[in-house]
Write an enzyme that holds these catalytic residues in place. Structure first.
Site, PDB file in Angstrom:
ATOM      1  CG  LEU C  96      11.558  59.076  39.769  1.00  0.00           C
ATOM      2  CD1 LEU C  96      13.045  58.568  39.639  1.00  0.00           C
ATOM      3  CD2 LEU C  96      11.539  60.227  39.411  1.00  0.00           C
ATOM      4  N   PRO C  97       7.217  57.773  39.378  1.00  0.00           N
ATOM      5  CG  PRO C  97       5.876  59.010  37.766  1.00  0.00           C
ATOM      6  CD  PRO C  97       7.340  58.328  38.054  1.00  0.00           C
ATOM      7  CG  ASN C 101       9.289  57.768  35.070  1.00  0.00           C
ATOM      8  OD1 ASN C 101       8.251  57.089  35.689  1.00  0.00           O
ATOM      9  ND2 ASN C 101       9.133  58.920  34.245  1.00  0.00           N
ATOM     10  CB  THR C 127       6.622  51.301  44.515  1.00  0.00           C
ATOM     11  OG1 THR C 127       6.490  51.871  45.797  1.00  0.00           O
ATOM     12  CG2 THR C 127       5.913  49.802  44.499  1.00  0.00           C
ATOM     13  CE  LYS C 202       4.314  50.400  48.415  1.00  0.00           C
ATOM     14  NZ  LYS C 202       4.988  51.736  47.849  1.00  0.00           N
ATOM     15  CE  LYS C 277       4.383  52.123  40.232  1.00  0.00           C
ATOM     16  NZ  LYS C 277       5.030  53.086  41.008  1.00  0.00           N
TER      17      LYS C 277
END
Lengths: 332, 332, 332, 332
Positions: C96-97, C101, C127, C202, C277
């Site tokens: 998911l973004p 979400n 992420t 990450k 982001k």
């Protein structure tokens, strides 16, 4: 019933401006409806005292019972938790360290919303993320009550002398009612717009303050190294376009100005770690709104580095000391 | 002989404060000794005109002959090069774009020092590296003359109306003599200390100005995105600790203030590339003196990036526009 | 029952390493238990396809019905919402973004947790902020299920070819079970530690990547302006201590390297706004943990400024273009 | 005569590529013409020793006579000043701390140019501003001699073992002649282009190195605070796009890697103040060429702040320690 109370309170607020103030201050305590207060820390304690001084019965609570003693001795009624406060008062001021505390005090198992009355006015003076203020406001509105964010500028000194500045966000029609209480604790009460804008104004001001303070410190340090007398440099800046609050009112260089923390080994004032916290909020809101704030972001990092290097408890103007070359260490 | 002239001029300078000013301004031109002027660019041209207006015969030169025409028509004597200026005048003002120009004009093959008279007063109003001012000063002193650095604050407008601020570095005893000339061109003439401190003061002020301007732009942009009205936010900042010259006198947000470049699409004012140049000087002096200037350094980089992105000729307050989200481009 | 299934799956996972892979790939679809998949965007779609290719029945959903068509045609079963997915599958992958979400898909009114079976394995490859991963994990555990965060490195290309790298956080005993699924979609599956450490790895990698990319761009630009041939400079850096992934594998200067976005007008690759982001997440976790990240923070600001200036959709190596002097605009 | 010598040397240089190397190394010392060496500091001393080891008679000088003793005992001829060196040798290597020293040694009253012979080859291995290299080169050319800049990468250790990397700028036809000498002192000799490009390459590499080191330190610190094991995080970065020399070869976190300064309390290695000096050069060249280097600039400021806080003599990887939260100091 609460709604009626609420309305009469608002009229009262409006009238206040026209009445003879000596009359007001001679009123007996009984004639004012009680005000709730949650969070009796360094700031909350003197703020609540000022409500008492202005004749408001205060119903207060804090997670640390010992924080309540002094206020209790002064006549405040101490209760167990925020829900109890909401049960006994329909105007409540909260003053808490950070967003999670605010969420807990409002929406937690013993939170204000468990017993809040319809029409109550809930004013949060904590400095937190405006997005959290908005979330809490939505939850408060669902219970039929009103929420306003009203963070303060000015430290413990201003809280004690009732000279705080309140930046207030919320429905405009409720502002007068909030103002009635806030003027007991502050010298300036500024309406900023919808819920969250009080926080926004506070965060914006402190971000620019931090930038100005670091900038002034860098500039004064550079000028001194280039052979300028610090007092003269401050004077030149203050009559020129480099002028800012940090250069003309709170100069960070020891000896340039009297009565500021730089003259007292950076004791007192506004602590570096509190500034780092506010800059963290500024950073978070900037990130969430995708707003570039390069200097604000670097200012945050510098205050964060200072916390890591032993400056957490010093006044935030100690960035001058942090940046200054430590000559004994310098080689080459 | 020149030394005698010099001394009498100095007495004169001192007397000026006590004499009836109407008398002075009614003196005939012939009674004043000529003043040399090197560099008739955007700033030098109106400055030299103001010397003429105050009754000083002007001996001038510029590497671009066409720059000299206007002044010649107003009565100035135009000569071929700085050495010729020095041959005919024992007080000279120089106004040049950058350090290499200053070195050339003073120490080059046709430079002032080729024909400078002992006791001459040489005032450089260029904004350059203070270290270069010191080097030139040493060379000037070897010739028995006096050098002062006197960079200005205020742009073409202030140069035209004679309202510049001069920040002057040099031997204190010569300050009065310099002041006599500089007051013809500026409203404030501030003595800063030894040679180079005029440059230092200028550079320091502009570094703090750039930091304040970018900081104000970031802050206003963040506040607007958080829902604050820009005029209200400016008002709040200006009554609080975020206040600075860029927020209260030269606000970068269109519509907040009248009569500033932000209201005129960032035309006029102080160009981004000029600010970038001054920040480069600040950076160079900070590097040479091993002074940390983290925000000053980032401010330099931001103005440098702006030059790379088409903002070179816009007023430096256009950083607000540069940082503002370009909504049509934004995805995600 | 689910617990039994779960246990057998784990044994299965362990056995996989020893079995003949040709046997596995020839198995009929029916012999594998279904895998749920929530989020069929640019990344989720090819990932889910790879599960199908490896013989797993897929039960999928997405808030945009059209995103589901392609997968449906390939044999996946499309259901209405995450709760339905959880009803039919006890292993679920979510992609998911952003954090909200993920919270919605897990804990919302039609979220996975409404119908999740005890012993289910829920793997989130989004992420997001590691703190959110931890919160969701706590909620998942309360339902008797297992949560792992497994964000990916590698873009749409790697998702399509099944060459993603998964960084996995969660209870170590469950790693083998997760690995069984993740190896269908990725070439590397790395165990990082407790829940949230996959996200941490990450975020850390991408922060250092951004710093290296901007640093490489600045350095190449500076070297070129100083007269160095870009290919030669890249070669020198890559045999020296300046070497990094951005200089030796993904050089941002057009013409230095083939097969990278800089050679294709910065099309394809990893978009600037996606990098912005991730840097926002890095900034948020740094702020929350009071960790100074000065370069990471400035990298964030630079990518944020790029988004504001029209670079949002270009590959993140376009920072070279952003920083490069736009010669037609440069004055002075 | 010198020109003849020079020409023969050049032929010799060209031939070298084709001759049997064992023959060359068996030549007696007497058959080699002497090499001058100016600057016998920490780096120059072992470099000059390596010339002696390779059979070159060395004519040396240093402003500190005591620095010359060791080399004298090894057979070098010590003379009074650079001019004397130039009188006795037509190939000279200089290794000096900074730009002003280089200017003095070449163009000062007792400088090389006072007695330099036509056709001489002058190689400067100092790390200085490329603009200064160009200036000196122009002065050298006027005397009919050849100048090359050949700064080194690698510290005292590499200088001692003859494993330096030389980055060489100058006329390409002279490179072979320079290479003959430089290979006695270094393992890599890289031709970079016109005069100044050796410096440019060195400065560029070190700027990117500093950015990578600070970036790695921030990233490792953030990862550790988020719960990642440092060795595992380093491993993940090194197999991913975050990889850089500082993460995979010189990791700044104690315990992650053996044989690096972080494992030895940041002793040895490349000192913070030397890095700060190189970043100052990078900043100066960037300012002069109007090149935006935001991260390089901030890296400079961070190393400058570290010098101010007592890290001047520690290895530059100690930035990890500088950024790390000092837990005993942290409040709130």
């Amino acid at each position: 019933m609460a709604a009626v109370l609420r309305r009469s309170r608002k009229l009262w607020g409006r009238c206040l401006k026209h009445v003879d103030y000596t009359l007001v201050s001679s009123r007996s305590m009984a004639s004012k409806t009680p005000v709730g207060f949650v969070g009796l820390g360094n700031m909350g304690n003197p703020m609540a005292k000022n409500l008492l001084k202005h004749g408001y019965p205060v119903i207060a609570t804090d997670i640390f019972p010992e924080s309540c003693k002094e206020l209790q001795e002064l006549g405040a009624q101490i209760v167990d938790n925020p829900a109890e406060v909401a049960d006994k008062a329909d105007r409540i001021v909260t003053m808490l360290p950070s967003s999670p505390n605010v969420i807990e005090v409002y929406t937690g198992p013993n939170g204000i919303l468990k017993k809040v009355k319809k029409g109550s006015l809930l004013i949060d003076s904590s400095t937190i993320d405006p997005a959290v203020s908005k979330e809490v406001s939505v939850a408060v509105e669902k219970m039929g009550a009103v929420f306003m964010d009203a963070p303060v500028s000015g430290g413990v000194g201003a809280a004690t002398t009732g000279k705080l500045t309140f930046m207030v966000g919320g429905v405009e029609e409720e502002f007068t009612a909030a103002q009635e209480l806030l003027t007991c604790m502050g010298a300036n009460v500024v309406y900023c717009g919808a819920v969250g804008t009080g926080q926004a104004a506070k965060i914006c001001n402190n971000m620019l303050l931090a930038i100005g303070m670091i900038g002034t410190s860098e500039t004064m340090n550079l000028g001194i190294r280039l052979g300028l007398d610090p007092k003269l440099l401050a004077k030149i800046l203050n009559m020129s376009s480099g002028r800012c609050w940090s250069s003309d009112t709170y100069n960070p260089v020891p000896g340039v100005m009297e009565g500021v923390p730089s003259g007292n080994n950076y004791q007192g004032g506004f602590g570096t770690q509190l500034m780092a916290k506010d800059l963290g909020l500024a950073q978070a809101t900037a990130t969430n709104t995708k707003t570039p704030v390069p200097l604000g972001s670097l200012a945050h990092q510098i205050y964060r580095m200072m916390c890591a290097r032993g400056y957490a408890a010093k006044d935030f103007s100690s960035v001058f000391q942090f940046l200054r070359e430590d000559e004994k260490e310098e080689g080459q």
